[in-house]
Motif scaffolding. Structure first.
Motif, PDB file in Angstrom:
ATOM      1  N   GLN A 280       1.011  -1.325  -0.250  1.00 48.59           N
ATOM      2  CA  GLN A 280       0.035  -0.136   0.127  1.00 48.59           C
ATOM      3  C   GLN A 280       0.315   1.246  -0.086  1.00 48.59           C
ATOM      4  OE1 GLN A 280      -3.604   0.226  -0.406  1.00 48.59           O
ATOM      5  NE2 GLN A 280      -2.396   2.541  -0.695  1.00 48.59           N
ATOM      6  N   ALA A 283       2.227   1.751  -3.929  1.00 46.55           N
ATOM      7  CA  ALA A 283       0.960   2.718  -4.627  1.00 46.55           C
ATOM      8  C   ALA A 283       1.032   3.610  -3.706  1.00 46.55           C
ATOM      9  CB  ALA A 283       0.026   1.275  -3.915  1.00 46.55           C
ATOM     10  N   ALA A 289      -1.680   1.529  -8.996  1.00 45.32           N
ATOM     11  CA  ALA A 289      -2.365   0.403  -8.637  1.00 45.32           C
ATOM     12  C   ALA A 289      -0.533  -0.621  -8.539  1.00 45.32           C
ATOM     13  CB  ALA A 289      -2.846  -0.389  -9.154  1.00 45.32           C
ATOM     14  N   ARG A 302      -2.063  -6.653  -3.422  1.00 52.62           N
ATOM     15  CA  ARG A 302      -1.653  -5.861  -4.545  1.00 52.62           C
ATOM     16  C   ARG A 302      -2.329  -4.528  -3.860  1.00 52.62           C
ATOM     17  NH1 ARG A 302      -5.724  -7.415  -8.371  1.00 52.62           N
ATOM     18  NH2 ARG A 302      -5.828  -9.228  -7.892  1.00 52.62           N
ATOM     19  N   SER A 304      -3.893  -0.004  -4.564  1.00 55.98           N
ATOM     20  CA  SER A 304      -3.949   0.907  -5.190  1.00 55.98           C
ATOM     21  C   SER A 304      -3.767   2.247  -4.574  1.00 55.98           C
ATOM     22  CB  SER A 304      -5.158   0.933  -6.372  1.00 55.98           C
ATOM     23  OG  SER A 304      -5.574   0.495  -6.617  1.00 55.98           O
ATOM     24  N   SER A 310      -7.347   0.907 -11.785  1.00 54.38           N
ATOM     25  CA  SER A 310      -6.979   0.168 -12.615  1.00 54.38           C
ATOM     26  C   SER A 310      -7.660  -1.481 -13.199  1.00 54.38           C
ATOM     27  CB  SER A 310      -5.488  -0.195 -12.647  1.00 54.38           C
ATOM     28  OG  SER A 310      -4.989  -0.648 -13.589  1.00 54.38           O
ATOM     29  N   ALA A 313      -5.871  -4.133 -13.777  1.00 49.89           N
ATOM     30  CA  ALA A 313      -5.131  -4.567 -11.969  1.00 49.89           C
ATOM     31  C   ALA A 313      -5.828  -5.748 -11.895  1.00 49.89           C
ATOM     32  CB  ALA A 313      -4.104  -3.213 -11.983  1.00 49.89           C
ATOM     33  N   GLU A 314      -7.183  -4.142 -11.510  1.00 54.22           N
ATOM     34  CA  GLU A 314      -7.530  -5.512 -11.644  1.00 54.22           C
ATOM     35  C   GLU A 314      -8.655  -6.425 -11.754  1.00 54.22           C
ATOM     36  OE1 GLU A 314     -11.219  -2.508 -11.240  1.00 54.22           O
ATOM     37  OE2 GLU A 314     -10.786  -1.182  -9.406  1.00 54.22           O
TER      38      GLU A 314
END
Length: 648
Positions: A280, A283, A289, A302, A304, A310, A313-314
């Motif tokens: 985090q 990011a 992201a 992950r 963002s 994004s 990315a998702e």
């Protein structure tokens, strides 16, 4: 002197005093020559008029010179007060036209790269073509002046054959009605930087005085052009200096931001922050992201930046359309030691850096942003990957330590000759497993990827109290019987996402004592061998369904099994395939239900009469099948078909 000449002289002085035109003097001379009188007196009077006309011409020349000087003074003032080249050149062209009394005037500059003169300023032009003229250095007066660096004029341009003509240029002058023309060079350091022209719509011979004034105006224009170039060069140098200063300031800020970012990341690492917190932070620092992948390119974390979403990315998946580009980028990053761009679109860029631990690939970090990073933020991204790599290595060491304990315990648990069985309950409690409760054992065999990789992938996903490891080419899982359904679901979900090849597995019957594990493990091993021989795959089968077949078919191959199924229930399967019925499924459920039609109807969700009708069809297709040996043979064949998916 006669009275008549005295009167004439007074009249001529009066004309000079009121600045009469030459035409009026000419009129006096004409009347004098037409008047009667003596020849000597008339000749003296005519000489007096001609002297007055000569004085008038000298006065006009002085006035013209004075106007030229005033124009030069005005041009000099403009040179010192104006920086706008276009306005200054327009003023010079307009003054040149007015001073020489010409119909039109224009100024051109020379482009050495194209070897052409291009019009910058015009006055008095009526044709749009005149304002857009480009003239090659080979044609017209332009070519003569460029070659000689001296003024040139002609009473009629279109008829003058002293220079080569350009047809397009002649058409422009013809449309303007040009006849007389004069051109002078704009000289600067012995080089022609441009030309100043005047033109008239009648045949005209330009005086030396006019050419001199035009040349003086051209000199001012040359200074203006040079000043403009010098100013432009100074402005460009100033702009470049400003850009260099801004770049230096950005670089200094970038270095400072990079140092602060590195300090922040290392501080988080030293404080034992979680991987999620670290990701985090990255990011937010890079305003994008971030995905962290393991060695199988599966997402393990992950994050963002606030306000940035994004879709790429998702929607990331290991086997998506961009997998090849990302895999190639990770490979290039590993070889080069730097981050690389995996793909770039109009709205987003994906930058990738491999995470290396020693000589092994631990995974990768993917950064998604609207635009790519500058050099210093790229370094920050790469340093963040190093910090993430340190954390992953730390987690791997911790996992390896725990895995070592689990592996040793599992091998002791499944070993028939373990000498540490008495201490196993305490070891199991330390690992989160209670041996006092009912236990289940699961063996899973995979072809691609290998079982050791599958075991590593499963460890992070299994709930607390589930122990697993790779043992002799199979994944061995021990858990409380109450958790078997959850364990199977976790494995099935992972298999659907990540396994690229077939798998098969067996779930043991519940065990009330951990001492029964070695015997059950041996039976499951034999069961796996049977499943492999009969071609079963894509399922985890309960041990109770395998007991009979392990005994009957351990030494049989697939073709033998197909032949057995075809001989036992071939007509039944062929009938179902031809008519789309489910008689074989109904018969298997009927035999599994101890030949109870009502239970079968309930299990299948159909009416009991439908069951009886289907069983009647069995009689027609298989003949007499109610004997115990025939029932056993049919039951085994139906069960094998359900396990293997064989069709006759």
């Amino acid at each position: 002197m006669s009275h008549r000449i005295e009167e004439l002289a007074l009249d001529l002085v009066g004309l000079l005093h009121r600045n009469a035109t030459l035409e009026e003097f000419s009129a006096r001379l004409a009347r004098l020559e037409a008047s009667p009188g003596g020849t000597d007196e008339k000749a003296a009077a005519a000489a007096t008029v001609e002297m007055a006309m000569a004085v008038k011409r000298r006065l006009e020349q002085h006035e013209s010179s004075e106007r030229g000087l005033l124009a030069l003074v005005d041009s000099a003032k403009d040179l010192s007060s104006q920086l706008d080249l276009t306005s200054l050149l327009n003023a010079i062209v307009d003054r040149a036209r007015n001073l020489l009394g010409s119909h039109l005037a224009w100024l051109t500059v020379y482009n050495e790269e194209t070897a052409q003169f291009r019009v910058l300023a015009t006055a008095g032009a009526t044709s749009s073509g005149t304002t857009r003229m480009t003239v090659s250095h080979q044609y017209g007066i332009a070519g003569v002046v460029l070659a000689t660096q001296a003024p040139f004029h002609t009473p009629n341009y279109l008829l003058d054959q002293r220079f080569p003509h350009d047809a397009e240029l002649d058409d422009i002058f013809r449309n303007e009605g040009v006849a007389g023309m004069a051109g002078v060079p704009l000289l600067l350091n012995d080089s022609v930087v441009g030309l100043l022209f005047v033109a008239d719509r009648y045949d005209r011979t330009y005086s030396a005085s006019s050419i001199s004034i035009l040349s003086a105006m051209a000199s001012h224009a040359a200074v203006a052009v040079n000043n403009a170039k010098a100013f432009e060069q100074a402005r460009t140098a100033l702009q470049e200096a400003d850009r260099a200063r801004e770049a230096l300031e950005r670089y200094a800020r970038g270095v400072q931001d990079s140092a602060e970012a590195h300090e922040q990341l290392t501080s988080l690492l030293a404080r034992g922050a979680s991987l999620a917190t670290l990701v985090q932070t990255v990011a937010q620092l890079l305003q994008g992201a971030v995905l962290v992948l393991d060695e199988a390119f599966q997402v393990i974390d992950r994050a963002s930046a606030p306000g940035y979403a994004s879709k790429a990315a998702e929607n990331y998946a290991p086997h998506s359309d961009r997998s090849a580009a990302i895999t190639q980028a990770i490979r290039a990053s590993r070889q080069g030691g730097r981050s690389v761009i995996a793909w770039r679109e109009d709205t987003e860029v994906c930058r990738v850096v491999a995470v290396i631990g020693g000589s092994d690939l631990l995974g990768a970090v993917l950064l998604f942003r609207p635009e790519d990073l500058a050099d210093i933020p790229v370094r920050t991204f790469e340093r963040s990957a190093s910090v993430i790599g340190i954390m992953l290595l730390s987690q791997e060491r911790m996992e390896a330590s725990r895995h070592s304990e689990v592996a040793g315990f599992l091998r002791s648990l499944i070993s028939a000759h373990s000498e540490a069985r008495a201490s196993m309950p305490e070891q199991a409690r330390h690992l989160g497993l209670d041996l006092a409760q009912s236990l289940s054992l699961i063996l899973i065999e995979t072809e691609q990827p290998k079982p050791d990789f599958v075991a590593r992938r499963l460890r992070a996903r299994m709930p607390q109290g589930v122990l697993l490891d790779e043992v002799d080419g199979a994944v061995v899982i021990v858990c409380a019987t109450a958790r078997t359904e959850e364990v199977v679901q976790v494995f099935s979900a992972m298999a659907e996402r990540e396994l690229g090849g077939p798998y098969r597995g067996i779930l043991s019957k519940p065990m009330q004592w951990h001492g029964a594990v070695p015997g059950v493990y041996g039976a499951l091993r034999r069961g796996l061998s049977v499943l492999r021989r009969i071609g079963a795959k894509g399922r985890i089968i309960e041990q109770n369904q395998m007991a009979l077949y392990s005994v009957l078919f351990e030494s049989h191959d697939r073709e033998s099994l197909k032949a057995f199924i075809n001989a036992s229930i071939g007509p039944l399967v062929a009938y179902d395939q031809k008519r789309g019925t489910q008689i074989a499924e109904t018969l298997l459920n009927y035999l599994d239900s101890n030949q109870n039609a009502k239970s079968t109807a309930s299990n299948l969700g159909i009416h009991v009469n439908t069951v009886r009708q289907r069983l009647a069809n069995v009689d027609e297709l298989l003949g007499q099948w109610s004997s115990s040996s025939r029932v056993l043979e049919i039951h085994v064949a139906l069960r094998l078909r359900s396990l293997t998916g064989f069709d006759t």
